[in-house]
Design a protein around this motif. Structure first.
Motif, short mmCIF file in Angstrom:
data_model
loop_
_atom_site.label_atom_id
_atom_site.label_comp_id
_atom_site.label_asym_id
_atom_site.label_seq_id
_atom_site.Cartn_x
_atom_site.Cartn_y
_atom_site.Cartn_z
N VAL A 61 58.67 55.09 -4.62
CA VAL A 61 58.93 53.93 -5.48
C VAL A 61 57.86 53.82 -6.55
O VAL A 61 58.15 53.55 -7.73
CB VAL A 61 58.99 52.64 -4.63
N ALA A 62 56.62 54.02 -6.18
CA ALA A 62 55.53 53.95 -7.15
C ALA A 62 55.68 55.02 -8.21
O ALA A 62 55.44 54.78 -9.40
CB ALA A 62 54.18 54.08 -6.43
N LEU A 63 56.08 56.23 -7.79
CA LEU A 63 56.28 57.31 -8.75
C LEU A 63 57.41 56.97 -9.71
O LEU A 63 57.32 57.21 -10.92
CB LEU A 63 56.57 58.62 -8.01
N ALA A 64 58.52 56.40 -9.16
CA ALA A 64 59.64 56.01 -10.01
C ALA A 64 59.22 54.93 -10.99
O ALA A 64 59.59 54.96 -12.17
CB ALA A 64 60.81 55.53 -9.15
N ALA A 65 58.46 53.93 -10.52
CA ALA A 65 57.99 52.86 -11.40
C ALA A 65 57.09 53.41 -12.49
O ALA A 65 57.19 53.00 -13.66
CB ALA A 65 57.26 51.80 -10.58
N ASP A 66 56.21 54.36 -12.12
CA ASP A 66 55.33 54.98 -13.12
C ASP A 66 56.16 55.73 -14.16
O ASP A 66 55.86 55.70 -15.36
CB ASP A 66 54.35 55.92 -12.45
N SER A 67 57.23 56.39 -13.69
CA SER A 67 58.10 57.12 -14.62
C SER A 67 58.80 56.17 -15.58
O SER A 67 58.91 56.45 -16.78
CB SER A 67 59.13 57.93 -13.83
N ILE A 68 59.27 55.01 -15.06
CA ILE A 68 59.93 54.02 -15.92
C ILE A 68 58.95 53.47 -16.94
O ILE A 68 59.26 53.35 -18.13
CB ILE A 68 60.53 52.90 -15.06
N ASP A 69 57.74 53.13 -16.47
CA ASP A 69 56.73 52.60 -17.37
C ASP A 69 56.39 53.60 -18.47
O ASP A 69 56.21 53.23 -19.64
CB ASP A 69 55.47 52.22 -16.60
N LEU A 70 56.28 54.87 -18.08
CA LEU A 70 55.96 55.90 -19.06
C LEU A 70 57.06 56.05 -20.09
O LEU A 70 56.80 56.11 -21.30
CB LEU A 70 55.72 57.24 -18.34
N SER A 71 58.32 56.08 -19.63
CA SER A 71 59.45 56.20 -20.57
C SER A 71 59.53 54.98 -21.47
O SER A 71 59.79 55.11 -22.68
CB SER A 71 60.75 56.36 -19.78
N LEU A 72 59.29 53.79 -20.91
CA LEU A 72 59.34 52.58 -21.71
C LEU A 72 58.24 52.58 -22.77
O LEU A 72 58.48 52.21 -23.93
CB LEU A 72 59.21 51.34 -20.81
N GLU A 73 57.05 53.02 -22.38
CA GLU A 73 55.96 53.07 -23.34
C GLU A 73 56.23 54.09 -24.44
O GLU A 73 55.92 53.86 -25.62
CB GLU A 73 54.65 53.38 -22.62
N GLN A 74 56.81 55.23 -24.06
CA GLN A 74 57.16 56.23 -25.06
C GLN A 74 58.20 55.68 -26.04
O GLN A 74 58.09 55.87 -27.26
CB GLN A 74 57.71 57.47 -24.38
N ALA A 75 59.21 54.98 -25.50
CA ALA A 75 60.24 54.41 -26.35
C ALA A 75 59.66 53.34 -27.27
O ALA A 75 60.01 53.27 -28.46
CB ALA A 75 61.36 53.81 -25.49
N ARG A 76 58.77 52.50 -26.76
CA ARG A 76 58.15 51.47 -27.58
C ARG A 76 57.36 52.10 -28.73
O ARG A 76 57.42 51.62 -29.87
CB ARG A 76 57.24 50.60 -26.73
N THR A 77 56.66 53.17 -28.44
CA THR A 77 55.90 53.86 -29.49
C THR A 77 56.82 54.43 -30.55
O THR A 77 56.55 54.32 -31.75
CB THR A 77 55.05 54.98 -28.86
N LEU A 78 57.95 55.01 -30.11
CA LEU A 78 58.91 55.58 -31.06
C LEU A 78 59.51 54.49 -31.95
O LEU A 78 59.69 54.68 -33.16
CB LEU A 78 60.03 56.30 -30.30
N VAL A 79 59.82 53.32 -31.37
CA VAL A 79 60.36 52.21 -32.16
C VAL A 79 59.33 51.74 -33.18
O VAL A 79 59.65 51.49 -34.35
CB VAL A 79 60.79 51.05 -31.24
N GLN A 80 58.06 51.63 -32.76
CA GLN A 80 57.01 51.21 -33.68
C GLN A 80 56.82 52.21 -34.82
O GLN A 80 56.45 51.82 -35.93
CB GLN A 80 55.70 51.03 -32.92
N GLN A 81 57.09 53.47 -34.54
CA GLN A 81 56.96 54.51 -35.56
C GLN A 81 58.22 54.67 -36.40
O GLN A 81 58.26 55.51 -37.30
CB GLN A 81 56.61 55.85 -34.89
N GLY A 82 59.25 53.88 -36.08
CA GLY A 82 60.49 53.95 -36.84
C GLY A 82 61.40 55.08 -36.44
O GLY A 82 62.37 55.38 -37.15
N GLN A 83 61.15 55.71 -35.29
CA GLN A 83 61.99 56.81 -34.81
C GLN A 83 63.04 56.24 -33.84
O GLN A 83 63.02 56.48 -32.64
CB GLN A 83 61.13 57.87 -34.14
N PHE A 84 63.98 55.49 -34.40
CA PHE A 84 64.94 54.75 -33.59
C PHE A 84 65.94 55.66 -32.89
O PHE A 84 66.32 55.40 -31.75
CB PHE A 84 65.66 53.73 -34.47
#
Length: 490
Positions: A61-84
């Motif tokens: 569960v912790a590994l899955a949560a870390d994976s979700i957090d990582l993907s969410l952070e990557q997506a947030r960075t892409l949105v901030q960079q305009g890579q929608f």
């Protein structure tokens, strides 16, 4: 466990083996001892695997949560960079059942809307992206209607889609937020000015199912006294109950003349059906006239109006006249509207009722917050039919409020009153008082769920109680009504 035989009955040729329900047993002690050891070993192995699964579950569960957090952070960075376009696949793959669901929905909405801005109008993909953005923002507001930034982005999505009525509704609610930065407020006012200027088509619709305790708004007084003598009223004229089905809708097109002037052309329809046809009614109206955009906060219209009414299946009356409309934004969260109309009414089978109808209405709306709206109305109606006994003057008023709550619910209430004064001598029915006076009060409570939709409409339950007190006999009545409406979803 050994499978010594596959038969489902004892082996009669051997005295050391028999079979029971797929398990094998033996009369030989050595064989039985081996079987017992293997069976216990199998049970112990099962328990070992269960214990290991329980131990490893938090880790997975912790590994899955870390994976979700990582993907969410990557997506947030892409949105901030305009890579929608790169962010959307990551966001769509994330589950929406965790504590990050609002972050995910907001980023999906924002990325979809911004990507739609960059997408050509000639492809259907732009509308699909805007629909995704609207879905995401609406899902958040259904649970948390106080999220002003989300409401702002929803308004922008509707604006980009060309749905100006919904965009206007949400922009006005955004302006009601007291903490809205001045720069954002100016941008919102700019959007509202564009909506005012570019509006071409507008359409509305709805339908309802309504059990009614008094569909003819009639008195239940069975006896009337005329010159001191009692007379019994026919049952046909007493209150009757029924369940009605109503449908309404209309549309309008505005043709631009220049930057300030438009020509409005529109039509409206109302249908109401009960069991049988006696109390059915239909109303069709049309209007045409100029609209003047005085400035970004004020506009006015002068319309020629024609209206036809049917009762049952027979034509009942027609109206021909004029209507003047004006609206003005007093401040960020105060709106004012006014309307006056004059009609000449002609009855198909009762020429003695032909006459004129004059009406004035003023409405002030206060958006206390983005969730709370208060409306106050005042009006006056002057009815002058040919029959003097039906001539009346009626001032009236109404006060109502609605509030958007979590989980998609909107609760509202309204109180309205009417004070009619008739001009002719009614002393025959008023027991000596020459002037007939009616006092009518209407209470309404409503409950709407914004999360349920049918053809773009949401259910709205209305409970209404209406009563009229009159000093004239047979004109008192009481009426209770339960109405299930399906209205446009904002």
């Amino acid at each position: 466990m050994f499978v010594i035989a596959r038969r489902l009955v004892p082996d009669t040729n051997r005295d050391d083996v028999y079979i029971v329900s797929g398990y094998t047993s033996s009369k030989n002690p050595a064989i039985n001892s081996m079987q017992s050891f293997l069976q216990h070993s199998h049970v112990m192995a099962g328990w070992v695997w269960r214990v290991l699964a329980l131990v490893m579950l938090p880790v997975s569960v912790a590994l899955a949560a870390d994976s979700i957090d990582l993907s969410l952070e990557q997506a947030r960075t892409l949105v901030q960079q305009g890579q929608f376009a790169e962010a959307l696949p990551l966001l769509r793959a994330l589950p929406l059942d965790g504590s990050d669901q609002y972050d995910i929905l907001f980023l999906i909405g924002l990325a979809s809307m911004e990507l739609a801005v960059r997408t050509s109008d000639t492809t259907g993909r732009r509308d699909d992206l805007l629909e995704q953005a609207i879905f995401a923002f609406r899902a958040m507001l259904i649970d948390q209607p106080g999220l002003v930034r989300v409401r702002l982005e929803l308004a922008r999505s509707y604006f980009l889609k060309g749905d100006d009525d919904r965009a206007k509704e949400h922009f006005e609610r955004v302006l009601a937020d007291k903490e809205l930065p001045r720069a954002v407020a100016l941008n919102v006012l700019g959007f509202l000015k564009q909506i005012q200027s570019r509006r071409r088509w507008s359409v509305y619709r709805g339908f309802s199912l309504a059990p009614d305790s008094n569909i003819n708004a009639a008195s239940n007084e069975e006896t009337v006294y005329l010159y001191g003598l009692p007379f019994r009223r026919d049952a046909e004229f007493l209150a009757r109950s029924g369940t009605g089905v109503s449908l309404w809708g209309g549309g309008e097109y505005q043709h631009p003349i220049n930057s300030q002037w438009r020509v409005r052309v529109g039509a409206d329809l109302f249908l109401q059906e009960y069991s049988g046809s006696r109390f059915d009614q239909s109303i069709v109206s049309m209007h045409v006239g100029p609209r003047w955009l005085i400035n970004g906060a004020t506009e006015a219209s002068l319309l020629a109006v024609a209206r036809q009414r049917w009762v049952g299946t027979d034509p009942y009356s027609d109206d021909l006249g004029m209507r003047f409309e004006i609206q003005h934004r007093l401040s960020r969260n105060w709106l004012a509207k006014g309307r006056s109309s004059w009609y000449r009414r002609h009855y198909k089978q009762s020429d003695f009722l032909n006459g004129t109808l004059l009406d004035f209405t003023g409405n002030v709306s206060w958006l206390a917050t983005s969730n709370l709206r208060v409306d106050a109305k005042l009006g006056y109606t002057r009815n002058r039919p040919g029959l003097e006994m039906q001539q009346s003057d009626t001032p009236w008023g109404a006060l109502g409020a609605s509030v958007a709550l979590p989980r998609g619910y909107t609760v509202g209430g309204e109180f309205a009153f009417y004070r009619a004064r008739h001009k002719a001598d009614w002393s025959t029915l008023t027991q000596g008082d020459r002037i007939r006076r009616d006092q009518t009060e209407i209470w309404r409570l409503s409950l709407q769920n914004r999360s349920w939709t049918l053809w773009g409409m949401s259910p709205k339950l209305i409970l209404a109680r209406e009563g009229r007190n009159s000093n004239a006999q047979t004109y008192d009545y009481q009426r209770e009504r339960v109405e299930l409406q399906f209205v446009e979803q904002f």
